[in-house]
Scaffold this motif. Structure first.
Motif, mmCIF file in Angstrom:
data_model
loop_
_atom_site.group_PDB
_atom_site.id
_atom_site.type_symbol
_atom_site.label_atom_id
_atom_site.label_comp_id
_atom_site.label_asym_id
_atom_site.label_seq_id
_atom_site.Cartn_x
_atom_site.Cartn_y
_atom_site.Cartn_z
ATOM 1 N N GLY A 49 0.782 -1.238 0.000
ATOM 2 C CA GLY A 49 0.000 0.000 0.000
ATOM 3 C C GLY A 49 0.805 1.275 0.000
ATOM 4 N N VAL A 50 2.133 1.125 0.039
ATOM 5 C CA VAL A 50 2.987 2.305 -0.032
ATOM 6 C C VAL A 50 3.920 2.213 -1.252
ATOM 7 N N SER A 51 3.584 1.293 -2.164
ATOM 8 C CA SER A 51 4.342 1.131 -3.412
ATOM 9 C C SER A 51 5.840 1.008 -3.170
ATOM 10 N N SER A 52 6.201 0.268 -2.114
ATOM 11 C CA SER A 52 7.609 0.083 -1.753
ATOM 12 C C SER A 52 8.333 1.434 -1.660
ATOM 13 N N LEU A 53 7.744 2.312 -0.888
ATOM 14 C CA LEU A 53 8.179 3.695 -0.668
ATOM 15 C C LEU A 53 8.023 4.540 -1.941
ATOM 16 N N TRP A 54 6.808 4.452 -2.537
ATOM 17 C CA TRP A 54 6.356 5.359 -3.586
ATOM 18 C C TRP A 54 7.028 5.124 -4.940
ATOM 19 N N VAL A 55 7.669 3.961 -5.132
ATOM 20 C CA VAL A 55 8.382 3.734 -6.386
ATOM 21 C C VAL A 55 7.634 2.805 -7.341
ATOM 22 N N ASN A 56 6.948 1.813 -6.823
ATOM 23 C CA ASN A 56 6.357 0.790 -7.682
ATOM 24 C C ASN A 56 5.121 1.339 -8.386
ATOM 25 N N ILE A 57 5.089 1.206 -9.683
ATOM 26 C CA ILE A 57 4.003 1.769 -10.492
ATOM 27 C C ILE A 57 3.070 0.680 -11.014
ATOM 28 N N VAL A 416 0.311 11.096 10.436
ATOM 29 C CA VAL A 416 -0.360 11.015 9.135
ATOM 30 C C VAL A 416 -0.187 9.613 8.571
ATOM 31 N N VAL A 417 -1.287 8.960 8.266
ATOM 32 C CA VAL A 417 -1.262 7.642 7.633
ATOM 33 C C VAL A 417 -1.208 7.863 6.123
ATOM 34 N N VAL A 418 -0.153 7.385 5.497
ATOM 35 C CA VAL A 418 0.078 7.615 4.069
ATOM 36 C C VAL A 418 -0.330 6.374 3.273
ATOM 37 N N PHE A 419 -1.097 6.622 2.221
ATOM 38 C CA PHE A 419 -1.546 5.541 1.337
ATOM 39 C C PHE A 419 -1.232 5.937 -0.095
ATOM 40 N N MET A 420 -0.356 5.171 -0.751
ATOM 41 C CA MET A 420 0.018 5.437 -2.130
ATOM 42 C C MET A 420 0.178 4.105 -2.850
ATOM 43 N N PRO A 421 -0.916 3.522 -3.319
ATOM 44 C CA PRO A 421 -0.853 2.186 -3.915
ATOM 45 C C PRO A 421 -0.248 2.206 -5.309
ATOM 46 N N PRO A 422 0.234 1.057 -5.794
ATOM 47 C CA PRO A 422 0.675 0.970 -7.185
ATOM 48 C C PRO A 422 -0.470 1.364 -8.121
ATOM 49 N N LEU A 423 -0.134 2.024 -9.218
ATOM 50 C CA LEU A 423 -1.182 2.498 -10.134
ATOM 51 C C LEU A 423 -1.918 1.348 -10.799
#
Length: 462
Positions: A49-57, A416-423
């Motif tokens: 859910g964090v795209s491996s620290l915002w990298v995985n697309i 802050v709970v950060v959520f940035m999933p793979p696109l």
């Protein structure tokens, strides 16, 4: 404790981690991945859910990127760009120029976001020296800014927790207020807040433009500050002001680039063309470390001259333009085209927005911030009065620890709970992950707040 975990604790120092607490607690060992799932040493699967620290697309083990790397391995894994040309780096440069904002015509490769920003800072500084404007040496940055962890990038950073200890090492920068309304001391109205912050920026530029080399910003979202979002029109106005006062405009798209905000780049939302743009993270789909600093012909041409004039940009990295990384980058862009990634995002963003409206019902959610699929959920002791949870309660970390019990890996930034999933995530998967976050916040803040000791959440603290 398995053998890998034991050896990790014996030898490895982890980033942004208090190692005394890390070593004292059991840790998850990731052995494999498939799509948007990570798989631990016991065979359990977790959403990334964090795209491996915002990298995985595009998810892990995407066959197109895998094959591109394998094919390139059959040719050459690395060759220097000092005095040589390699095929993938040249091809990737051409394809990137087709998607970056108009006006950006050249690029300089490096390894990660920090180095990409460091290059832009040094180029901007040297540009003005070459132009005979030797007094233009300072940089304007935003409060709560984060541009990396090297000394130069920390100098233009504004997160006290990360940067305070290094203050005596840093060069001076000028800090402008960030336009985030939740933490703003100027106004609680987004439009008014944006205008007041713009007024402050113009005042700085008007008074000091003769000594300012550049202004650097994270466009639309200050990610490491807790997904702080900027009001509509703010970015475009900054571009206008920097042009008006003859100050270079540096845009850090390391976190926001490659679809994260709903368009290929955050600049695209307001048709902004900066003097420099820096990218990393998603440039290879999250596979390999690669970064690029883009600039205009005006910048590039200022460095041209006879060898004896010493106008060269004396900077480089051993792995600049690495062929393996660039091959992954080419496959990444091919996936964007063939799978219509940007076009498919709108439905996913809308679904996330709809799901997130329910978080207003949670009594300890202060604000939900979203730009595309970049999402930050601010937790507070008393949201109405903006009274935060104390740092030592580690509420954000406790929520992220709880999500693991439900099969989701995310990380907090403070409260802050950060959520940035793979696109690549589907609507159903995004909705499921948001449901897990909702349930975890409810469990920790409303029914089980004291469930974990502080030491037990060290693995997910930032």
């Amino acid at each position: 404790m398995n053998e890998i975990e034991a050896k990790d604790k014996q030898y490895v120092w982890h980033p942004f981690t208090q190692m005394q607490e890390w070593v004292a607690q059991p840790q998850m060992v990731i052995e494999a991945a498939e799509g948007i799932k990570l798989i631990d040493s016991e065979g359990h699967q977790y959403y990334d859910g964090v795209s491996s620290l915002w990298v995985n697309i595009h998810g892990h083990r995407h066959p197109k990127i895998d094959q591109a790397i394998v094919d390139q391995l059959g040719k050459v894994a690395h060759t220097t760009m000092l005095g040589l040309v390699n095929v993938p780096a040249t091809q990737l440069a051409e394809e990137l120029m087709a998607v970056v904002p108009k006006g950006l015509t050249k690029l300089f490769y490096s390894d990660d976001g920090s180095t990409a920003v460091e290059i832009a800072i040094k180029m901007a500084y040297q540009y003005w020296q070459l132009k005979g404007k030797s007094k233009k040496q300072k940089f304007v940055t935003l409060a709560n800014a984060y541009h990396g962890d090297t000394v130069g990038t920390v100098s233009v950073g504004g997160i006290d927790l990360f940067h305070r200890i290094f203050s005596s090492l840093l060069f001076e920068s000028i800090q402008a207020p960030c336009p985030s309304c939740y933490h703003c001391q100027l106004s609680s109205d987004p439009e008014q807040c944006g205008m007041l912050c713009i007024d402050q920026v113009e005042k700085i530029l008007a008074e000091h433009h003769e000594e300012i080399a550049a202004m650097i910003v994270e466009p639309l979202v200050q990610a490491a500050a807790g997904m702080l979002t900027q009001p509509k029109g703010y970015l475009k106005k900054l571009r206008e002001l920097t042009a008006k006062y003859n100050v270079l405009f540096l845009v850090d798209e390391v976190a926001t680039g490659f679809g994260r905000t709903g368009k290929m780049f955050a600049c695209d939302h307001e048709d902004v063309s900066p003097d420099f743009m820096m990218v990393a993270k998603g440039i290879t789909g999250g596979y390999l470390p690669l970064a690029a600093t883009f600039m205009t012909d005006e910048i590039y041409n200022a460095f041209l001259g006879d060898y004896t004039q010493q106008r060269t940009f004396f900077h480089g990295h051993s792995y600049t333009g690495n062929p393996l990384c660039c091959a992954a980058g080419l496959a990444n862009l091919e996936i964007f085209r063939e799978e219509q990634v940007i076009e498919s995002l709108q439905e996913k963003i809308a679904a996330a927005t709809t799901k997130l409206t329910a978080f207003k019902q949670l009594k300890h959610v202060g604000e939900v911030r979203q730009q595309g699929l970049m999402i930050g959920i601010e937790l507070a002791e008393n949201p109405e009065k903006k009274i935060p949870f104390s740092w030592n309660m580690a509420v954000g970390a406790k929520v992220c620890k709880k999500t693991r019990e439900y099969g989701l890996i995310i990380r907090p930034i403070g409260s802050v709970v950060v959520f940035m999933p793979p696109l690549i995530s589907t609507v159903v998967e995004i909705e499921h992950m948001i449901d897990i976050i909702y349930r975890s916040i409810q469990d920790v803040t409303e029914t089980k707040q004291d469930q974990y000791d502080d030491e037990e959440v060290a693995a997910v603290l930032i």
